[in-house]
Design a protein around this motif. Sequence first.
Motif, PDB file in Angstrom:
ATOM      1  N   VAL A   1      33.863  38.099  43.249  1.00 42.83           N
ATOM      2  CA  VAL A   1      34.460  39.337  43.354  1.00 42.83           C
ATOM      3  C   VAL A   1      35.632  39.448  44.242  1.00 42.83           C
ATOM      4  N   ILE A   2      36.763  39.811  43.827  1.00 45.51           N
ATOM      5  CA  ILE A   2      38.050  39.685  44.491  1.00 45.51           C
ATOM      6  C   ILE A   2      38.223  41.050  45.180  1.00 45.51           C
ATOM      7  N   GLY A   3      38.468  41.177  46.250  1.00 43.83           N
ATOM      8  CA  GLY A   3      38.662  42.642  47.022  1.00 43.83           C
ATOM      9  C   GLY A   3      37.390  43.416  47.412  1.00 43.83           C
TER      10      GLY A   3
ATOM     11  N   GLY B   1      36.805  45.976  49.072  1.00 40.39           N
ATOM     12  CA  GLY B   1      37.188  47.431  49.500  1.00 40.39           C
ATOM     13  C   GLY B   1      36.113  48.387  48.789  1.00 40.39           C
ATOM     14  N   GLY B   2      36.652  49.469  48.554  1.00 39.57           N
ATOM     15  CA  GLY B   2      35.583  50.621  48.031  1.00 39.57           C
ATOM     16  C   GLY B   2      34.981  50.159  46.727  1.00 39.57           C
ATOM     17  N   LEU B   3      35.502  49.610  45.979  1.00 36.98           N
ATOM     18  CA  LEU B   3      34.848  49.212  44.695  1.00 36.98           C
ATOM     19  C   LEU B   3      34.269  47.885  44.681  1.00 36.98           C
TER      20      LEU B   3
ATOM     21  N   ALA C   1      32.647  36.062  47.259  1.00 39.25           N
ATOM     22  CA  ALA C   1      33.452  37.168  47.711  1.00 39.25           C
ATOM     23  C   ALA C   1      34.845  36.681  48.290  1.00 39.25           C
ATOM     24  N   VAL C   2      35.975  37.144  47.932  1.00 42.84           N
ATOM     25  CA  VAL C   2      37.062  37.063  48.474  1.00 42.84           C
ATOM     26  C   VAL C   2      38.089  38.138  48.653  1.00 42.84           C
ATOM     27  N   ASP C   3      38.588  38.158  49.901  1.00 44.89           N
ATOM     28  CA  ASP C   3      39.440  38.962  50.340  1.00 44.89           C
ATOM     29  C   ASP C   3      40.461  38.301  51.459  1.00 44.89           C
TER      30      ASP C   3
ATOM     31  N   ASP D   1      37.282  40.994  58.246  1.00 40.51           N
ATOM     32  CA  ASP D   1      36.427  42.294  58.329  1.00 40.51           C
ATOM     33  C   ASP D   1      35.806  42.475  57.077  1.00 40.51           C
ATOM     34  N   LYS D   2      36.510  42.522  56.179  1.00 40.62           N
ATOM     35  CA  LYS D   2      35.908  42.875  54.485  1.00 40.62           C
ATOM     36  C   LYS D   2      35.059  41.687  54.141  1.00 40.62           C
ATOM     37  N   LEU D   3      35.328  40.510  54.599  1.00 40.28           N
ATOM     38  CA  LEU D   3      34.478  39.352  54.354  1.00 40.28           C
ATOM     39  C   LEU D   3      33.067  39.419  54.986  1.00 40.28           C
TER      40      LEU D   3
ATOM     41  N   PRO E   1      48.943  37.615  42.802  1.00 38.07           N
ATOM     42  CA  PRO E   1      48.161  36.636  43.567  1.00 38.07           C
ATOM     43  C   PRO E   1      46.714  36.478  43.136  1.00 38.07           C
ATOM     44  N   THR E   2      45.911  37.723  42.971  1.00 39.97           N
ATOM     45  CA  THR E   2      44.692  37.745  42.528  1.00 39.97           C
ATOM     46  C   THR E   2      44.354  37.379  41.255  1.00 39.97           C
ATOM     47  N   VAL E   3      45.273  37.860  40.427  1.00 41.80           N
ATOM     48  CA  VAL E   3      44.925  37.830  38.926  1.00 41.80           C
ATOM     49  C   VAL E   3      45.527  36.139  38.593  1.00 41.80           C
TER      50      VAL E   3
ATOM     51  N   VAL F   1      40.236  44.776  37.440  1.00 42.30           N
ATOM     52  CA  VAL F   1      39.900  46.196  37.561  1.00 42.30           C
ATOM     53  C   VAL F   1      41.088  46.827  38.556  1.00 42.30           C
ATOM     54  N   GLY F   2      41.439  45.994  39.353  1.00 39.36           N
ATOM     55  CA  GLY F   2      42.491  46.751  40.454  1.00 39.36           C
ATOM     56  C   GLY F   2      43.702  46.978  39.593  1.00 39.36           C
ATOM     57  N   ILE F   3      44.452  48.152  40.189  1.00 40.47           N
ATOM     58  CA  ILE F   3      45.586  48.509  39.295  1.00 40.47           C
ATOM     59  C   ILE F   3      46.957  48.103  40.337  1.00 40.47           C
ATOM     60  N   GLY F   4      47.114  46.586  40.480  1.00 36.09           N
ATOM     61  CA  GLY F   4      48.131  45.991  41.289  1.00 36.09           C
ATOM     62  C   GLY F   4      49.178  45.651  40.473  1.00 36.09           C
ATOM     63  N   GLY F   5      49.162  45.807  39.233  1.00 35.12           N
ATOM     64  CA  GLY F   5      50.233  45.350  38.356  1.00 35.12           C
ATOM     65  C   GLY F   5      50.299  43.928  37.782  1.00 35.12           C
TER      66      GLY F   5
ATOM     67  N   ALA G   1      40.977  44.588  30.953  1.00 35.92           N
ATOM     68  CA  ALA G   1      41.162  45.532  32.006  1.00 35.92           C
ATOM     69  C   ALA G   1      40.440  46.830  31.771  1.00 35.92           C
ATOM     70  N   PRO G   2      39.187  47.226  32.209  1.00 32.00           N
ATOM     71  CA  PRO G   2      38.275  48.114  32.026  1.00 32.00           C
ATOM     72  C   PRO G   2      38.635  49.336  32.920  1.00 32.00           C
ATOM     73  N   TYR G   3      38.241  50.573  32.354  1.00 31.49           N
ATOM     74  CA  TYR G   3      38.682  51.641  33.098  1.00 31.49           C
ATOM     75  C   TYR G   3      37.429  52.586  33.181  1.00 31.49           C
TER      76      TYR G   3
HETATM   77  P1  NAD Z   1      40.590  49.428  48.669  1.00 37.33           P
HETATM   78  O1  NAD Z   1      41.725  49.486  49.383  1.00 37.33           O
HETATM   79  O2  NAD Z   1      39.204  50.132  49.211  1.00 37.33           O
HETATM   80  O3  NAD Z   1      39.914  47.922  48.670  1.00 37.33           O
HETATM   81  C1  NAD Z   1      41.105  46.991  47.934  1.00 37.33           C
HETATM   82  C2  NAD Z   1      40.647  45.492  48.582  1.00 37.33           C
HETATM   83  O4  NAD Z   1      41.288  44.464  48.149  1.00 37.33           O
HETATM   84  C3  NAD Z   1      40.768  45.399  50.267  1.00 37.33           C
HETATM   85  O5  NAD Z   1      39.578  45.278  50.705  1.00 37.33           O
HETATM   86  C4  NAD Z   1      41.841  44.632  50.376  1.00 37.33           C
HETATM   87  O6  NAD Z   1      41.783  43.889  51.592  1.00 37.33           O
HETATM   88  C5  NAD Z   1      41.585  43.638  48.975  1.00 37.33           C
HETATM   89  N1  NAD Z   1      42.861  42.951  48.816  1.00 37.33           N
HETATM   90  C6  NAD Z   1      44.334  43.257  48.656  1.00 37.33           C
HETATM   91  N2  NAD Z   1      45.143  42.237  48.435  1.00 37.33           N
HETATM   92  C7  NAD Z   1      44.243  41.228  48.344  1.00 37.33           C
HETATM   93  C8  NAD Z   1      44.444  39.885  48.053  1.00 37.33           C
HETATM   94  N3  NAD Z   1      45.565  39.618  47.685  1.00 37.33           N
HETATM   95  N4  NAD Z   1      43.294  38.742  48.012  1.00 37.33           N
HETATM   96  C9  NAD Z   1      42.096  39.546  48.272  1.00 37.33           C
HETATM   97  N5  NAD Z   1      41.557  40.676  48.484  1.00 37.33           N
HETATM   98  C10 NAD Z   1      42.825  41.527  48.629  1.00 37.33           C
HETATM   99  O7  NAD Z   1      40.667  49.947  47.188  1.00 37.33           O
HETATM  100  P2  NAD Z   1      39.585  50.473  46.216  1.00 37.33           P
HETATM  101  O8  NAD Z   1      39.488  52.011  46.152  1.00 37.33           O
HETATM  102  O9  NAD Z   1      38.305  49.910  45.973  1.00 37.33           O
HETATM  103  O10 NAD Z   1      40.399  50.095  44.623  1.00 37.33           O
HETATM  104  C11 NAD Z   1      40.775  48.849  44.289  1.00 37.33           C
HETATM  105  C12 NAD Z   1      41.594  48.740  43.144  1.00 37.33           C
HETATM  106  O11 NAD Z   1      41.179  49.392  41.894  1.00 37.33           O
HETATM  107  C13 NAD Z   1      42.863  49.624  43.124  1.00 37.33           C
HETATM  108  O12 NAD Z   1      44.001  49.102  42.855  1.00 37.33           O
HETATM  109  C14 NAD Z   1      42.482  50.870  42.471  1.00 37.33           C
HETATM  110  O13 NAD Z   1      43.619  51.563  42.074  1.00 37.33           O
HETATM  111  C15 NAD Z   1      41.750  50.318  41.425  1.00 37.33           C
HETATM  112  N6  NAD Z   1      40.915  51.134  40.584  1.00 37.33           N
HETATM  113  C16 NAD Z   1      40.810  50.892  39.364  1.00 37.33           C
HETATM  114  C17 NAD Z   1      39.901  51.957  38.540  1.00 37.33           C
HETATM  115  C18 NAD Z   1      39.700  51.554  37.281  1.00 37.33           C
HETATM  116  O14 NAD Z   1      39.345  52.221  36.443  1.00 37.33           O
HETATM  117  N7  NAD Z   1      40.211  50.529  36.599  1.00 37.33           N
HETATM  118  C19 NAD Z   1      39.206  52.881  39.234  1.00 37.33           C
HETATM  119  C20 NAD Z   1      39.244  53.001  40.662  1.00 37.33           C
HETATM  120  C21 NAD Z   1      40.143  52.239  41.252  1.00 37.33           C
END
Ligand code: NAD
Length: 344
Positions: free
Chosen positions: A177-179, A181-183, A201-203, A207-209, A251-253, A269-273, A291-293
């Motif tokens: 699980v990379i990131g 945060g909320g998700l 888990a990777v972050d 604090d997040k870890l 970098p995470t992809v 899942v993340g929309i970081g491009g 890339a699920p939505y």
């Molecule tokens: P968030 O800000 O709560 O969490 C993002 C986490 O990623 C943070 O803990 C941050 O420290 C970490 N992070 C950032 N760069 C990193 C890196 N290089 N390596 C490891 N960790 C890194 O965001 P969120 O609300 O959980 O949303 C996460 C992503 O998912 C966003 O891009 C959001 O737009 C996207 N999103 C996609 C969908 C979908 O349907 N696909 C739905 C909701 C959110």
Amino acid sequence: MKAVQYREIGKGPEVVEIDVPQPGPGQIRLKVTAAGLCHSDWFVMDLPEDQYTYGLPLTLGHEGAGVVDKLGEGVEGIEVGEAYAIYGPWGCGQCHACSQGRENYCPYAADLGITPPGLGAPGAMAEYVIVDDRRHLVPLGGLDPVEVVSLTDAGLTPYHAITSAQHKLYPGSTAVVIGVGGLGHVGIQIIRAISAATVIAVDISEDKLALATDVGAHHTVVSGPDAADRIRELTGGLGAQTVFDFAGVQPTVDLSKAVVAIDGFVHIVGIGGGVMSAGFFQTPMGAAVRAPYWGSRSELIEVLDLARVGAVGVHVERYGIDGAVEAYERLHHGEVQGRAVVVP
Ligand code: NAD
Ligand code: ZN
């Protein structure tokens, strides 16, 4: 009423006073009890003018819950005073995907001008919100709206991704699980609740870890140049059968690609491009990338039921509506632990 709106390109969210909306035929007005802040809100607010398609002013809030307060003409089967979570990815309601409750994959919504609340339609970060149809409401059945509102996205989106990879989450397998945060912090709990896979888990943030460990990750790895080697080491050289990238930046992809196992499954899942090339001599044999939505209505019911049995919970930072701008700033700077929730 007070509402949190994005009004001007590049200016960020503002708390403003607007008229209380009236429900039209078939619509339902909720008095909002909770609304979650998602990083996607910043994706939207960071877009340059020529790529911005969500309309202005935009009332934010695509994670919403509330109590039915007024019914539009012809609405039946729902009563004033009942508590609901809002199912956000609104579709046409008629097509094959919508008929399965998978309105997140409705191919017609965009052409019909149907947009989710907070991502086009007026969202839930206000005292009242209009929901266009009864099928977009899921009963809370006694759950605390503040505790569970973020499951409508920060729970539903990882649940949809993770359950679609369920056959790869077998005992002895590894899920990365990379990131966190909320998700991500909900995603870790979902994997633990529905499987016996080992979770790494990777972050970038310690604090997040720490939060990752609290919510059930077996191992934590600091994101960076050594992360792939560390994950290979933890998996006996095999890599991970599932990778869920909740950051989605390049970098995470790249890390996802470097650690996915043969026949493994990557979910960006993340929309970081970030983008990944897939194919022979690019990705391991049999590996799949997706890339699920968001998720389906029945999956939202399932995530809420996971909360009901105590298997999943959101780490909530609570704000009043006047604190929403500060909460968005904290989210922008990566300072929110878990999810920020506005309680109007
Ligand atoms: P968030 O800000 O709560 O969490 C993002 C986490 O990623 C943070 O803990 C941050 O420290 C970490 N992070 C950032 N760069 C990193 C890196 N290089 N390596 C490891 N960790 C890194 O965001 P969120 O609300 O959980 O949303 C996460 C992503 O998912 C966003 O891009 C959001 O737009 C996207 N999103 C996609 C969908 C979908 O349907 N696909 C739905 C909701 C959110
Ligand atoms: Zn979101």
